[in-house]
Design an enzyme around this catalytic site. Structure first.
Site, mmCIF file in Angstrom:
data_model
loop_
_atom_site.group_PDB
_atom_site.id
_atom_site.type_symbol
_atom_site.label_atom_id
_atom_site.label_comp_id
_atom_site.label_asym_id
_atom_site.label_seq_id
_atom_site.Cartn_x
_atom_site.Cartn_y
_atom_site.Cartn_z
ATOM 1 N N ARG A 113 51.919 0.741 69.730
ATOM 2 C CA ARG A 113 50.510 1.127 69.777
ATOM 3 C C ARG A 113 50.257 2.350 68.894
ATOM 4 O O ARG A 113 51.078 3.276 68.883
ATOM 5 C CB ARG A 113 50.149 1.467 71.229
ATOM 6 C CG ARG A 113 48.698 1.808 71.481
ATOM 7 C CD ARG A 113 47.819 0.637 71.277
ATOM 8 N NE ARG A 113 46.528 0.763 71.935
ATOM 9 C CZ ARG A 113 45.537 -0.118 71.780
ATOM 10 N NH1 ARG A 113 45.700 -1.174 70.996
ATOM 11 N NH2 ARG A 113 44.401 0.027 72.404
ATOM 12 N N THR A 413 41.671 -9.628 67.277
ATOM 13 C CA THR A 413 43.035 -9.380 66.829
ATOM 14 C C THR A 413 43.758 -10.718 66.730
ATOM 15 O O THR A 413 43.115 -11.740 66.567
ATOM 16 C CB THR A 413 43.735 -8.353 67.743
ATOM 17 O OG1 THR A 413 45.014 -8.108 67.213
ATOM 18 C CG2 THR A 413 43.900 -8.835 69.161
ATOM 19 N N GLU A 433 42.444 -3.387 65.611
ATOM 20 C CA GLU A 433 41.280 -3.236 66.493
ATOM 21 C C GLU A 433 40.127 -4.106 66.004
ATOM 22 O O GLU A 433 40.152 -5.287 66.223
ATOM 23 C CB GLU A 433 40.946 -1.751 66.654
ATOM 24 C CG GLU A 433 39.710 -1.288 67.403
ATOM 25 C CD GLU A 433 39.119 -2.138 68.499
ATOM 26 O OE1 GLU A 433 39.838 -2.804 69.246
ATOM 27 O OE2 GLU A 433 37.883 -2.118 68.608
ATOM 28 N N GLU A 452 41.750 1.969 65.907
ATOM 29 C CA GLU A 452 42.178 1.744 67.297
ATOM 30 C C GLU A 452 41.735 2.856 68.246
ATOM 31 O O GLU A 452 41.609 2.636 69.451
ATOM 32 C CB GLU A 452 43.706 1.610 67.339
ATOM 33 C CG GLU A 452 44.228 0.711 68.432
ATOM 34 C CD GLU A 452 43.952 -0.751 68.158
ATOM 35 O OE1 GLU A 452 43.313 -1.390 69.007
ATOM 36 O OE2 GLU A 452 44.357 -1.253 67.096
ATOM 37 N N ASP A 455 39.299 2.656 71.071
ATOM 38 C CA ASP A 455 39.659 2.119 72.390
ATOM 39 C C ASP A 455 39.765 3.211 73.449
ATOM 40 O O ASP A 455 39.868 2.914 74.643
ATOM 41 C CB ASP A 455 40.982 1.335 72.330
ATOM 42 C CG ASP A 455 40.771 -0.109 71.902
ATOM 43 O OD1 ASP A 455 39.616 -0.484 71.633
ATOM 44 O OD2 ASP A 455 41.764 -0.857 71.838
ATOM 45 N N SER A 476 44.987 -0.288 75.996
ATOM 46 C CA SER A 476 44.795 -1.596 75.382
ATOM 47 C C SER A 476 44.605 -2.645 76.465
ATOM 48 O O SER A 476 44.891 -2.400 77.644
ATOM 49 C CB SER A 476 46.033 -1.945 74.555
ATOM 50 O OG SER A 476 45.967 -3.271 74.099
ATOM 51 N N SER A 477 44.121 -3.810 76.058
ATOM 52 C CA SER A 477 44.068 -4.964 76.962
ATOM 53 C C SER A 477 45.079 -6.027 76.549
ATOM 54 O O SER A 477 45.110 -7.119 77.131
ATOM 55 C CB SER A 477 42.677 -5.589 76.924
ATOM 56 O OG SER A 477 41.732 -4.653 77.336
ATOM 57 N N GLY A 497 41.091 -10.659 71.569
ATOM 58 C CA GLY A 497 39.799 -10.641 72.259
ATOM 59 C C GLY A 497 39.457 -9.338 72.950
ATOM 60 O O GLY A 497 38.656 -9.337 73.885
ATOM 61 N N GLY A 498 40.082 -8.212 72.532
ATOM 62 C CA GLY A 498 39.758 -6.931 73.167
ATOM 63 C C GLY A 498 39.906 -7.056 74.673
ATOM 64 O O GLY A 498 40.884 -7.619 75.175
HETATM 65 N N1 GLU Z 1 41.911 -3.042 70.574
HETATM 66 C C1 GLU Z 1 42.146 -4.151 71.426
HETATM 67 C C2 GLU Z 1 43.125 -3.800 72.503
HETATM 68 O O1 GLU Z 1 44.091 -3.144 72.243
HETATM 69 C C3 GLU Z 1 42.724 -5.280 70.682
HETATM 70 C C4 GLU Z 1 41.829 -5.699 69.615
HETATM 71 C C5 GLU Z 1 41.266 -7.002 69.867
HETATM 72 O O2 GLU Z 1 41.691 -7.770 70.662
HETATM 73 O O3 GLU Z 1 40.363 -7.281 69.169
HETATM 74 O O4 GLU Z 1 42.962 -4.206 73.610
#
Ligand code: GLU
Length: 601
Positions: A113, A413, A433, A452, A455, A476-477, A497-498
């Site tokens: 990360r 991502t 990100e 990133e 986040d 993060s997710s 998908g964040g």
């Molecule tokens: N920034 C997101 C995360 O770490 C990932 C980026 C994404 O899925 O678009 O959860």
């Protein structure tokens, strides 16, 4: 970014039937027929891969054929994605990697990360002139949001611990693709077009990604000789060049003085990154989190990702709720409620801080306490309050108060899954990100820098575990997940998908394990995401299939806005026994992915 060779219209038709199968499913233990004919599915032996991109999957297959293991193949595929998917996968970003080692039967995770510079503070995203958070748009396209890239140190650690090939060898296929180029497809074009306005404001980004001043046309060849040279430099000089050498100095200069075109109207905040931030970055090997579900062991990523703990907590809650395979509406209601409760705890307790109550969040008793809040016939009104994972779970605790709002996380991502002939399994989600990250390319080096650090909670509340701090990693997710049955791999999956990553992984598990769909059908099935937000956002096909019935249970559903109006672009593997593996990529989302095996069955 060439994809599987099935015309889009046909893919859509095939998937429509999978989705229909999804709505008709329901006999316990009886998989749908959806998987057999779906594009993006491959079954075979000797190693398997699924990514969003045929070139990257091809790279992985080549490495596996030549005797590399799953880690080698995953790193090589990721480097290739850096060429063909430069808006999500780049040297300028980071990610989380999960590896099942067949020799020891252990699950390992490696955290690459991005981290905050030493000069970052909780109020770094506050505008001193107003005392309020800077506008999100300004944070997204800025040097300020660029975290220390973790990818190369992560690859280095992975290869030293678990790989069998030197990084230089694994970069070779990507160098070739970057030099020769690849045909621009609709997805690459669309992602460029969505970013065109901000890309145009940075000299090196405009030059690289908007040749002739516009997004490259579909069917033209896109080359990135700068990136080929950068990969070659890394192969020759080692990763020290990136973290402590000449390239490190170029990165620092770019972040601190973003290369704006003359006369650009955009206000771009400079970054805080220093040479010592880069030099001191380390990838971290972490213990995975584990949850039991239906007699299986589900392993995931620990903080700073909330992926493993939130998927795990939701599964623990779900385990105590009705999930009849014969009644998808009831089961999906339980899924939405479990997710809502787990997200409340994620916001409250999980981040890159000491003392995250992981053991309690993942305890079965806590899952029972949270589950007792759920009614099978009516939905809890979100946002629900976080619970008290305090070890005292005799009674059914009421939820008093309300939860906080969901923090911003860009939804773009990429995830890849690889298995090898020895039974090793890699699940890797890598990211910069946003699609296009910060929008800032390192001049002459062919890669974008992440954003990133958006986040972090940009407006942290008191006690917020995700407030920015020096050296801290934003929550993060990302949720690379492997499911073991009797200690051996059964499923492996992950998604972009964040903050919807967690619900996508969870929903695929629910479809596969509770509703009895096969894996291709589970990946293709229409999705909904409930993250303790006032409404549940859902894909159109989900609304059509389940909207009215879920609404009668009090769920409030709305179309997922996009663009594009799709949730996730997952990849997954199922181990069918006797060395047979089914690899599954998305059939339609993001124009479809690519699944391959070394020896197709
Ligand atoms: N920034 C997101 C995360 O770490 C990932 C980026 C994404 O899925 O678009 O959860």
């Amino acid at each position: 970014m060439p994809r599987i060779g099935i015309p889009r219209a046909r893919r859509t038709a095939l998937v429509a039937s999978a989705l229909l199968a999804g709505t008709l499913l329901g006999v316990p233990g009886r998989p749908t027929e959806a998987g057999g004919g779906l594009p993006g599915t491959a079954t075979g032996r000797g190693g398997a891969v699924a990514t969003v991109d045929a070139t990257a999957s091809g790279t992985a297959i080549e490495v596996l054929r030549q005797g590399g293991n799953a880690v080698d193949a995953a790193v090589a595929a990721a480097a290739t994605l850096g060429v063909t998917e430069p808006y999500v996968a780049a040297l300028g970003g980071g990610g989380f990697f999960l590896y099942y080692d067949p020799r020891t039967r252990d699950v390992h995770t490696v955290d690459g990360r991005e981290s905050a510079p030493a000069a970052m503070r909780a109020d770094s995203f506050t505008d001193p002139s107003t005392g309020r958070p800077i506008p999100l748009e300004e944070a997204i396209t800025s040097g300020l949001s660029v975290g220390v890239p973790g990818t190369l140190r992560q690859w280095d650690l992975l290869l030293r611990r678990h790989g069998t090939r030197p990084l230089g060898d694994l970069l070779r296929p990507a160098i070739k693709v970057a030099e020769r180029g690849f045909p621009v497809d609709q997805e690459f074009h669309d992602q460029t077009a969505r970013n065109a306005a901000r890309f145009a404001d940075f000299v090196p980004t405009r030059k690289l990604f908007l040749p002739g001043g516009a997004p490259p046309a579909v069917g033209t060849t896109f080359r990135n000789p700068d990136l080929a040279a950068t990969y070659r430099g890394i192969a020759e000089k080692g990763i020290g060049w990136f973290y402590e050498g000449g390239l490190a100095r170029e990165i620092v200069r770019t972040v601190r003085r973003p290369p704006l075109v003359e006369g650009a109207a955009r206000k771009v905040r400079p970054g805080l990154l220093t040479a010592s931030d880069l030099a001191s970055y380390r990838a971290v090997s972490r213990d995975p989190v584990r949850t039991r579900y239906r007699g299986l062991d589900v392993y995931g990523m620990a903080p700073p990702s909330s992926g493993g703990s939130t998927v795990g907590e939701a599964l623990n809650i779900l385990d105590r709720l009705p999930r009849p395979a014969s009644d998808p509406v009831q089961t999906l209601h339980s899924y939405l409620e479990a997710s809502k409760l787990a997200y409340a705890d994620r916001e409250r307790y999980v981040g890159d801080v000491p003392g995250v109550p992981l053991k309690e969040l993942l305890s079965e008793d806590y899952g029972r306490e949270r589950a007792c809040l759920v009614s099978p016939t009516s939905a809890l009104k979100p946002p629900v309050a976080a619970g008290s994972p305090d070890g005292q779970y005799e009674t059914c605790a009421s939820a008093s108060g309300t939860g906080g709002p969901l923090a911003y996380e860009g939804p773009q991502t990429t995830n890849l899954v690889v298995s090898d002939r020895w039974g090793g399994v890699a699940v890797y989600t890598l990211t910069i990100e946003q699609w296009g990250g910060s929008g800032i390319t390192v001049p002459g080096r062919g890669f974008l820098l992440n954003n990133e650090l958006t986040d972090f909670s940009l407006a942290p509340r008191p006690g917020d575990p995700n407030a920015a701090a020096p050296g801290k990693r934003p929550r993060s997710s990302i949720a690379p997940t492997v499911v073991l049955r009797d200690g051996l791999p059964f499923l492996a999956l992950g998604s972009p998908g964040g903050s919807t990553i967690i619900t996508t992984v969870l929903q695929i598990l629910v479809h596969r394990l509770d509703l009895g769909m096969d894996l291709p059908g589970s990946v293709a099935a229409p999705r909904a995401t409930q993250r303790n937000t006032p409404t549940t956002l859902a894909e159109r096909a989900f609304l059509d299939a389940y909207g009215p019935a879920l609404t009668t249970r009090g769920q409030i559903l709305e179309p997922y806005p996009g663009p594009p109006p799709e949730i996730g672009a997952a990849t997954a593997l199922e181990f069918l026994g006797d060395g047979l593996v089914q690899a599954v990529a998305e059939p339609v989302r993001r124009h479809g992915g690519s699944a391959r095996t070394v020896r197709p069955d």
